[in-house]
Design a protein around this motif. Sequence first.
Motif, PDB file in Angstrom:
ATOM      1  N   GLU B 102       1.670   1.500 -10.633  1.00  0.00           N
ATOM      2  CA  GLU B 102       2.694   2.645 -10.750  1.00  0.00           C
ATOM      3  C   GLU B 102       2.359   3.503  -9.365  1.00  0.00           C
ATOM      4  OE1 GLU B 102       4.232   4.603 -14.099  1.00  0.00           O
ATOM      5  OE2 GLU B 102       4.853   2.703 -14.734  1.00  0.00           O
ATOM      6  N   GLU B 103       0.875   4.028  -9.322  1.00  0.00           N
ATOM      7  CA  GLU B 103       0.497   4.889  -8.491  1.00  0.00           C
ATOM      8  C   GLU B 103       0.487   4.649  -7.132  1.00  0.00           C
ATOM      9  OE1 GLU B 103      -1.260   3.757 -10.919  1.00  0.00           O
ATOM     10  OE2 GLU B 103      -3.493   3.535 -10.437  1.00  0.00           O
ATOM     11  N   HIS B 104       0.436   3.282  -6.824  1.00  0.00           N
ATOM     12  CA  HIS B 104       0.493   2.828  -5.434  1.00  0.00           C
ATOM     13  C   HIS B 104       2.110   3.045  -4.878  1.00  0.00           C
ATOM     14  CE1 HIS B 104      -3.062   0.097  -6.333  1.00  0.00           C
ATOM     15  NE2 HIS B 104      -3.261   1.432  -6.182  1.00  0.00           N
ATOM     16  N   ARG B 105       2.411   4.079  -4.318  1.00  0.00           N
ATOM     17  CA  ARG B 105       3.793   4.678  -3.833  1.00  0.00           C
ATOM     18  C   ARG B 105       3.936   3.645  -2.664  1.00  0.00           C
ATOM     19  NH1 ARG B 105       5.349  10.668  -3.846  1.00  0.00           N
ATOM     20  NH2 ARG B 105       7.400   9.481  -3.960  1.00  0.00           N
ATOM     21  N   LEU B 106       2.932   3.185  -1.909  1.00  0.00           N
ATOM     22  CA  LEU B 106       3.427   2.558  -0.623  1.00  0.00           C
ATOM     23  C   LEU B 106       3.625   1.009  -1.077  1.00  0.00           C
ATOM     24  CD1 LEU B 106       0.433   3.951   1.702  1.00  0.00           C
ATOM     25  CD2 LEU B 106       3.128   4.481   1.871  1.00  0.00           C
ATOM     26  N   GLY B 107       3.102   0.527  -1.975  1.00  0.00           N
ATOM     27  CA  GLY B 107       3.395  -0.817  -2.476  1.00  0.00           C
ATOM     28  C   GLY B 107       3.073  -1.771  -1.433  1.00  0.00           C
ATOM     29  N   GLN B 108       2.000  -1.580  -0.887  1.00  0.00           N
ATOM     30  CA  GLN B 108       1.458  -2.646   0.156  1.00  0.00           C
ATOM     31  C   GLN B 108       1.518  -4.043  -0.254  1.00  0.00           C
ATOM     32  OE1 GLN B 108       0.776  -1.666   3.172  1.00  0.00           O
ATOM     33  NE2 GLN B 108       0.027  -3.355   4.031  1.00  0.00           N
ATOM     34  N   ALA B 109       0.899  -4.270  -1.763  1.00  0.00           N
ATOM     35  CA  ALA B 109       0.968  -5.709  -2.029  1.00  0.00           C
ATOM     36  C   ALA B 109       2.234  -6.127  -2.185  1.00  0.00           C
ATOM     37  CB  ALA B 109       0.031  -5.669  -3.164  1.00  0.00           C
ATOM     38  N   CYS B 110       3.229  -5.379  -2.706  1.00  0.00           N
ATOM     39  CA  CYS B 110       4.476  -6.137  -2.761  1.00  0.00           C
ATOM     40  C   CYS B 110       5.050  -6.394  -1.491  1.00  0.00           C
ATOM     41  CB  CYS B 110       5.133  -4.718  -3.524  1.00  0.00           C
ATOM     42  SG  CYS B 110       7.131  -5.243  -3.620  1.00  0.00           S
ATOM     43  N   PHE B 111       4.871  -5.531  -0.413  1.00  0.00           N
ATOM     44  CA  PHE B 111       5.362  -5.506   0.855  1.00  0.00           C
ATOM     45  C   PHE B 111       4.758  -6.843   1.631  1.00  0.00           C
ATOM     46  CE2 PHE B 111       4.688  -5.359   5.451  1.00  0.00           C
ATOM     47  CZ  PHE B 111       5.716  -4.620   5.962  1.00  0.00           C
ATOM     48  N   MET B 112       3.694  -7.128   1.311  1.00  0.00           N
ATOM     49  CA  MET B 112       2.911  -8.323   1.668  1.00  0.00           C
ATOM     50  C   MET B 112       3.869  -9.500   1.541  1.00  0.00           C
ATOM     51  SD  MET B 112       0.834  -7.452   4.138  1.00  0.00           S
ATOM     52  CE  MET B 112      -0.183  -8.839   4.455  1.00  0.00           C
ATOM     53  N   VAL B 113       3.906  -9.545   0.145  1.00  0.00           N
ATOM     54  CA  VAL B 113       4.426 -10.747  -0.625  1.00  0.00           C
ATOM     55  C   VAL B 113       6.028 -10.734  -0.157  1.00  0.00           C
ATOM     56  CG1 VAL B 113       5.412 -11.752  -2.779  1.00  0.00           C
ATOM     57  CG2 VAL B 113       3.120 -10.876  -2.565  1.00  0.00           C
TER      58      VAL B 113
END
Lengths: 177, 158
Positions: B102-113
């Motif tokens: 939740e604290e990962h506001r940038l969502g890098q892993a989600c973006f990559m997927v």
Amino acid sequence: MSVLQDIEALPEWGPKMRALANDRQRTFVCALFDAPPHGKGQLIWSAKVAGYGTPTSTNKSLSVIAARLIQGEKVQAAIQEESHRRMRLLPPAAITAIQKLIADPTHKDHARALAMVLDRTDPVEVKHEVNVHHDAPTIEMTEKVIARIEQLARRAGVVPLPPPIEGEFTVVSGETT
Amino acid sequence: VTDPALPEQMGEDDHRAWLDSLSADDRLVVHTPPGYQHLMPWAAYAKRALQFEMPAGSRLKLLEQLNNLTDLYFTPEMLATIEPMSDTEIEMMNEARSLDREEHRLGQACFMVLTSWRVFGHFRRLNPSYLAAIKLRERMMAAAKPRRPRQSINRRKP
């Protein structure tokens, strides 16, 4: 009487002291550390002890001689070297002074001396706890999520994408026309 | 996670061969910047959310956020083309989102997927409006007037 004559064996000079032109200069450097404080004839006394001037030289002429000596780069380097050497010799005197201080409970700095000694013999431990959390998902986690997504896509009737490169290959001979 | 759309993972020659093997539609998708590929599922996600009852303030906030997605590349027309997500897409989206805390506001892993060739491929097949939006952009680009080359100010007259 020269300062050097007071000691039985000549000291082993450091490289900067050895680089001085003669023993008079070396004596001058050593005498600076035994002379009265600066501003009270330190340079004149040192020059006189080192043997500069004549018995009839005035303080004025001796001060000029000393001022010229002390401006020399080699003399300044030798003074620095001798300062470091004498600094290393100070701890026994410092320890003796601290022992006297500790033995006198009426001294105003008695508690400070005690604290200082205890700090050095049994230092206060300071613990820093640093927690590093590596939150990035692992490759296995990502693969698992992608596999789940593909499963959902298959269930919805989406045909999986073909592999990146598809084709049939035959081995051809090296001869070309 | 290997992604054939990334030349550094395939090698230059293999990547070029892979590009040559693609259909025209697939090539359009490959040449869409990942940042905009990422926007499309999110726009569809937001549109799906708007189909449910919610307080007027939340609805307005969501609409404003949706409107803020547009720029010179991802135009309002492209945004209007995108259809709301289906249930399957929502499930896929939630799976991708589970990779980020939740604290990962940038969502890098989600973006990559989401922007990987395989996963975005599933999304655009389930929701053809993504490809329609990409094609719309191509048509808009083709219709745009070509710019005249700028003349140098300091050019001397003969």
